[in-house]
Design a protein around this motif. Sequence first.
Motif, PDB file in Angstrom:
ATOM      1  N   THR A 199      -7.442  10.832   4.247  1.00  0.00           N
ATOM      2  CA  THR A 199      -6.794  12.115   3.989  1.00  0.00           C
ATOM      3  C   THR A 199      -7.630  13.254   4.583  1.00  0.00           C
ATOM      4  OG1 THR A 199      -5.768  11.293   1.989  1.00  0.00           O
ATOM      5  CG2 THR A 199      -5.989  13.681   2.164  1.00  0.00           C
ATOM      6  N   GLY A 200      -6.949  14.145   5.295  1.00  0.00           N
ATOM      7  CA  GLY A 200      -7.656  15.265   5.935  1.00  0.00           C
ATOM      8  C   GLY A 200      -8.159  14.922   7.319  1.00  0.00           C
ATOM      9  N   LYS A 201      -8.028  13.663   7.714  1.00  0.00           N
ATOM     10  CA  LYS A 201      -8.496  13.239   9.045  1.00  0.00           C
ATOM     11  C   LYS A 201      -7.317  13.195  10.018  1.00  0.00           C
ATOM     12  CE  LYS A 201     -12.639  12.002   7.474  1.00  0.00           C
ATOM     13  NZ  LYS A 201     -13.772  12.874   7.715  1.00  0.00           N
ATOM     14  N   VAL A 202      -7.621  13.455  11.273  1.00  0.00           N
ATOM     15  CA  VAL A 202      -6.607  13.370  12.326  1.00  0.00           C
ATOM     16  C   VAL A 202      -6.972  12.209  13.255  1.00  0.00           C
ATOM     17  CG1 VAL A 202      -5.498  14.568  14.247  1.00  0.00           C
ATOM     18  CG2 VAL A 202      -6.135  15.841  12.179  1.00  0.00           C
ATOM     19  N   VAL A 203      -6.009  11.334  13.467  1.00  0.00           N
ATOM     20  CA  VAL A 203      -6.231  10.128  14.280  1.00  0.00           C
ATOM     21  C   VAL A 203      -5.219  10.106  15.417  1.00  0.00           C
ATOM     22  CG1 VAL A 203      -6.229   7.597  14.272  1.00  0.00           C
ATOM     23  CG2 VAL A 203      -7.046   8.849  12.250  1.00  0.00           C
ATOM     24  N   LEU A 204      -5.695   9.904  16.622  1.00  0.00           N
ATOM     25  CA  LEU A 204      -4.829   9.762  17.793  1.00  0.00           C
ATOM     26  C   LEU A 204      -4.836   8.298  18.222  1.00  0.00           C
ATOM     27  CD1 LEU A 204      -3.230  10.769  20.312  1.00  0.00           C
ATOM     28  CD2 LEU A 204      -5.456  11.278  21.376  1.00  0.00           C
ATOM     29  N   VAL A 205      -3.650   7.719  18.340  1.00  0.00           N
ATOM     30  CA  VAL A 205      -3.541   6.331  18.823  1.00  0.00           C
ATOM     31  C   VAL A 205      -2.734   6.359  20.109  1.00  0.00           C
ATOM     32  CG1 VAL A 205      -2.844   3.968  18.295  1.00  0.00           C
ATOM     33  CG2 VAL A 205      -3.543   5.506  16.430  1.00  0.00           C
ATOM     34  N   ILE A 206      -3.375   6.061  21.226  1.00  0.00           N
ATOM     35  CA  ILE A 206      -2.663   6.051  22.511  1.00  0.00           C
ATOM     36  C   ILE A 206      -2.279   4.600  22.826  1.00  0.00           C
ATOM     37  CG2 ILE A 206      -2.676   6.788  24.912  1.00  0.00           C
ATOM     38  CD1 ILE A 206      -4.924   8.685  24.328  1.00  0.00           C
ATOM     39  N   GLY A 207      -0.986   4.405  23.145  1.00  0.00           N
ATOM     40  CA  GLY A 207      -0.462   3.036  23.259  1.00  0.00           C
ATOM     41  C   GLY A 207      -0.024   2.546  21.891  1.00  0.00           C
ATOM     42  N   GLY A 208       0.360   3.504  21.037  1.00  0.00           N
ATOM     43  CA  GLY A 208       0.701   3.170  19.651  1.00  0.00           C
ATOM     44  C   GLY A 208       2.183   2.968  19.402  1.00  0.00           C
ATOM     45  N   GLY A 209       2.989   2.934  20.454  1.00  0.00           N
ATOM     46  CA  GLY A 209       4.436   2.795  20.260  1.00  0.00           C
ATOM     47  C   GLY A 209       4.846   1.444  19.733  1.00  0.00           C
ATOM     48  N   ARG A 210       4.099   0.429  20.114  1.00  0.00           N
ATOM     49  CA  ARG A 210       4.479  -0.911  19.655  1.00  0.00           C
ATOM     50  C   ARG A 210       3.223  -1.779  19.590  1.00  0.00           C
ATOM     51  NH1 ARG A 210       7.308  -2.224  25.276  1.00  0.00           N
ATOM     52  NH2 ARG A 210       5.463  -2.733  26.455  1.00  0.00           N
ATOM     53  N   GLY A 211       3.423  -3.020  19.188  1.00  0.00           N
ATOM     54  CA  GLY A 211       2.352  -4.011  19.197  1.00  0.00           C
ATOM     55  C   GLY A 211       1.193  -3.617  18.294  1.00  0.00           C
ATOM     56  N   ILE A 212      -0.004  -3.912  18.761  1.00  0.00           N
ATOM     57  CA  ILE A 212      -1.199  -3.703  17.937  1.00  0.00           C
ATOM     58  C   ILE A 212      -1.389  -2.214  17.647  1.00  0.00           C
ATOM     59  CG2 ILE A 212      -3.695  -4.027  17.819  1.00  0.00           C
ATOM     60  CD1 ILE A 212      -3.329  -6.398  19.822  1.00  0.00           C
ATOM     61  N   GLY A 213      -1.165  -1.367  18.659  1.00  0.00           N
ATOM     62  CA  GLY A 213      -1.344   0.071  18.473  1.00  0.00           C
ATOM     63  C   GLY A 213      -0.447   0.617  17.374  1.00  0.00           C
ATOM     64  N   ARG A 273      -0.888   5.194   6.424  1.00  0.00           N
ATOM     65  CA  ARG A 273      -0.764   4.776   5.018  1.00  0.00           C
ATOM     66  C   ARG A 273      -2.015   5.094   4.211  1.00  0.00           C
ATOM     67  NH1 ARG A 273       3.902   2.894   4.193  1.00  0.00           N
ATOM     68  NH2 ARG A 273       5.045   1.719   5.776  1.00  0.00           N
ATOM     69  N   ARG A 274      -3.109   5.372   4.907  1.00  0.00           N
ATOM     70  CA  ARG A 274      -4.344   5.738   4.207  1.00  0.00           C
ATOM     71  C   ARG A 274      -4.588   7.240   4.265  1.00  0.00           C
ATOM     72  NH1 ARG A 274      -4.600   0.526   5.290  1.00  0.00           N
ATOM     73  NH2 ARG A 274      -5.809  -0.794   3.890  1.00  0.00           N
ATOM     74  N   GLY A 275      -3.525   7.976   4.551  1.00  0.00           N
ATOM     75  CA  GLY A 275      -3.596   9.433   4.388  1.00  0.00           C
ATOM     76  C   GLY A 275      -3.847  10.228   5.644  1.00  0.00           C
ATOM     77  N   ALA A 276      -4.131   9.562   6.789  1.00  0.00           N
ATOM     78  CA  ALA A 276      -4.450  10.330   8.005  1.00  0.00           C
ATOM     79  C   ALA A 276      -3.206  11.009   8.559  1.00  0.00           C
ATOM     80  CB  ALA A 276      -5.030   9.399   9.066  1.00  0.00           C
ATOM     81  N   GLU A 277      -3.453  12.108   9.253  1.00  0.00           N
ATOM     82  CA  GLU A 277      -2.425  12.724  10.089  1.00  0.00           C
ATOM     83  C   GLU A 277      -2.534  12.011  11.436  1.00  0.00           C
ATOM     84  OE1 GLU A 277      -2.773  16.956  10.243  1.00  0.00           O
ATOM     85  OE2 GLU A 277      -1.282  17.156  11.840  1.00  0.00           O
ATOM     86  N   VAL A 278      -1.486  11.315  11.831  1.00  0.00           N
ATOM     87  CA  VAL A 278      -1.573  10.437  13.011  1.00  0.00           C
ATOM     88  C   VAL A 278      -0.681  10.959  14.134  1.00  0.00           C
ATOM     89  CG1 VAL A 278      -1.209   8.082  13.875  1.00  0.00           C
ATOM     90  CG2 VAL A 278      -2.054   8.440  11.538  1.00  0.00           C
ATOM     91  N   VAL A 279      -1.243  11.006  15.329  1.00  0.00           N
ATOM     92  CA  VAL A 279      -0.461  11.292  16.535  1.00  0.00           C
ATOM     93  C   VAL A 279      -0.365   9.988  17.321  1.00  0.00           C
ATOM     94  CG1 VAL A 279      -0.303  12.629  18.669  1.00  0.00           C
ATOM     95  CG2 VAL A 279      -1.289  13.678  16.602  1.00  0.00           C
ATOM     96  N   VAL A 280       0.859   9.539  17.549  1.00  0.00           N
ATOM     97  CA  VAL A 280       1.090   8.288  18.285  1.00  0.00           C
ATOM     98  C   VAL A 280       1.561   8.648  19.683  1.00  0.00           C
ATOM     99  CG1 VAL A 280       2.307   6.088  18.313  1.00  0.00           C
ATOM    100  CG2 VAL A 280       1.909   7.247  16.144  1.00  0.00           C
ATOM    101  N   ALA A 281       0.719   8.342  20.668  1.00  0.00           N
ATOM    102  CA  ALA A 281       1.092   8.648  22.051  1.00  0.00           C
ATOM    103  C   ALA A 281       1.439   7.364  22.787  1.00  0.00           C
ATOM    104  CB  ALA A 281      -0.060   9.362  22.759  1.00  0.00           C
ATOM    105  N   ASP A 282       2.440   7.465  23.624  1.00  0.00           N
ATOM    106  CA  ASP A 282       2.847   6.313  24.440  1.00  0.00           C
ATOM    107  C   ASP A 282       3.691   6.877  25.575  1.00  0.00           C
ATOM    108  OD1 ASP A 282       3.732   3.600  25.288  1.00  0.00           O
ATOM    109  OD2 ASP A 282       2.968   3.012  23.327  1.00  0.00           O
ATOM    110  N   MET A 303       0.841  -1.199   0.000  1.00  0.00           N
ATOM    111  CA  MET A 303       0.000   0.000   0.000  1.00  0.00           C
ATOM    112  C   MET A 303       0.879   1.253   0.000  1.00  0.00           C
ATOM    113  SD  MET A 303      -3.284   0.589   2.167  1.00  0.00           S
ATOM    114  CE  MET A 303      -3.351  -1.176   1.848  1.00  0.00           C
ATOM    115  N   THR A 304       0.497   2.242  -0.764  1.00  0.00           N
ATOM    116  CA  THR A 304       1.322   3.441  -0.829  1.00  0.00           C
ATOM    117  C   THR A 304       0.676   4.578  -0.061  1.00  0.00           C
ATOM    118  OG1 THR A 304       0.219   3.982  -2.872  1.00  0.00           O
ATOM    119  CG2 THR A 304       2.369   2.932  -3.068  1.00  0.00           C
ATOM    120  N   ALA A 305       1.536   5.497   0.367  1.00  0.00           N
ATOM    121  CA  ALA A 305       1.032   6.695   1.020  1.00  0.00           C
ATOM    122  C   ALA A 305       0.447   7.600  -0.048  1.00  0.00           C
ATOM    123  CB  ALA A 305       2.172   7.415   1.712  1.00  0.00           C
ATOM    124  N   GLY A 306      -0.359   8.539   0.372  1.00  0.00           N
ATOM    125  CA  GLY A 306      -0.822   9.456  -0.647  1.00  0.00           C
ATOM    126  C   GLY A 306      -1.781  10.475  -0.107  1.00  0.00           C
ATOM    127  N   ALA A 307      -1.926  11.547  -0.856  1.00  0.00           N
ATOM    128  CA  ALA A 307      -2.832  12.611  -0.437  1.00  0.00           C
ATOM    129  C   ALA A 307      -4.266  12.246  -0.749  1.00  0.00           C
ATOM    130  CB  ALA A 307      -2.450  13.902  -1.141  1.00  0.00           C
TER     131      ALA A 307
END
Length: 277
Positions: free
Chosen positions: A10-24, A33-42, A1-5
């Motif tokens: 795209t245009g969505k903001v997603v926060l994943v808490i516990g996203g440093g490893r594993g399932i998160g 990879r589907r265009g979201a702006e992602v914040v990974v908190a851990d 799968m490729t990144a892309g605009a």
Amino acid sequence: MTAGADGEFTGKVVLVIGGGRGIGAAVAEDFARRGAEVVVADTDRLPSAYNHYRSTAVTGYAEAHELAGKLTAEGLSVTAAEADATDEDAIRRLYRGIADGPGRLDTVVNAFGVTHVSTVEQMELAEFRHVVSGNLDGVFLSSRAALPLLRAGGGGSIVNFSSVSGRTGFAKVSHYCAAKFGVIGFTAALALEVAKENIRVNAVCPGMVRSHMWRYLLSEFARPGETEDECWERMRAMIPQREFQTPEDIAGLVRYLASAPRVTGQAVSVNGGMTTP
Ligand SMILES: NC(=O)c1ccc[n+]([C@@H]2O[C@H](COP(=O)([O-])OP(=O)(O)OC[C@H]3O[C@@H](n4cnc5c(N)ncnc54)[C@H](O)[C@@H]3O)[C@@H](O)[C@H]2O)c1
């Protein structure tokens, strides 16, 4: 799968808490990879009592930082943030950072969790509390903090992490089962509170994914003289499909729940048939 605009997020903001490893981490990568702006908190700052995984250090934030670096180098939009989900101030700061930074929020994934193995008779109150609070407090704190931002954007989705242990009991993890059953109850109640505001709240219930958490469980459940591989095979035999689930299997369900407009208040299992309704 490729990144892309032009990805579906795209245009969505997603926060994943516990996203440093594993399932998160797989969930964060899937959205990015589907265009979201992602914040990974851990967090690296779990009290030592939380570190039941026999590793030398809990390095969730360091791993979140590494993941963000790797995905950013590919042109994806991922940033890392330090936050212990059980810390009210830290969660407040995390959400303020999103309000001040990306300025919107579409999906929150509460993917953190801790476990520990003990019979009820041998369990200390501190151990019971740490597993219940490590799985539940953050779901409450993060969901509460997310609502104003989700509402401001016209709605959104919260996905909480329960477990097969939120569907049926397992010996020696009573505190974990209590917490994961609790995540489902919390999810259902909150979903009803906010249903009219186009905010959807659901839970995912993984079965057995070979993550850091399961390696710890394996070290506890191995029989005397049993090798790690032999123990894995014994665990696999508990799954009707005879296959472990992958982080990507769970990420696929999280993505579905993030975008399914009429699904709310549900707890959905990906467990190879370990539980059936
Ligand atoms: N692995 C499985 O088979 C399985 C099965 C059922 C449910 N789950 C659930 O799935 C979720 C992810 O599990 P995993 O297997 O990827 O575990 P993991 O231990 O590999 O990863 C969990 C991540 O959450 C972070 N974390 C833990 N407590 C935190 C806190 N208070 N604040 C911020 N970050 C925190 C850890 O640092 C780590 O990066 C958990 O809720 C777990 O209970 C896992």
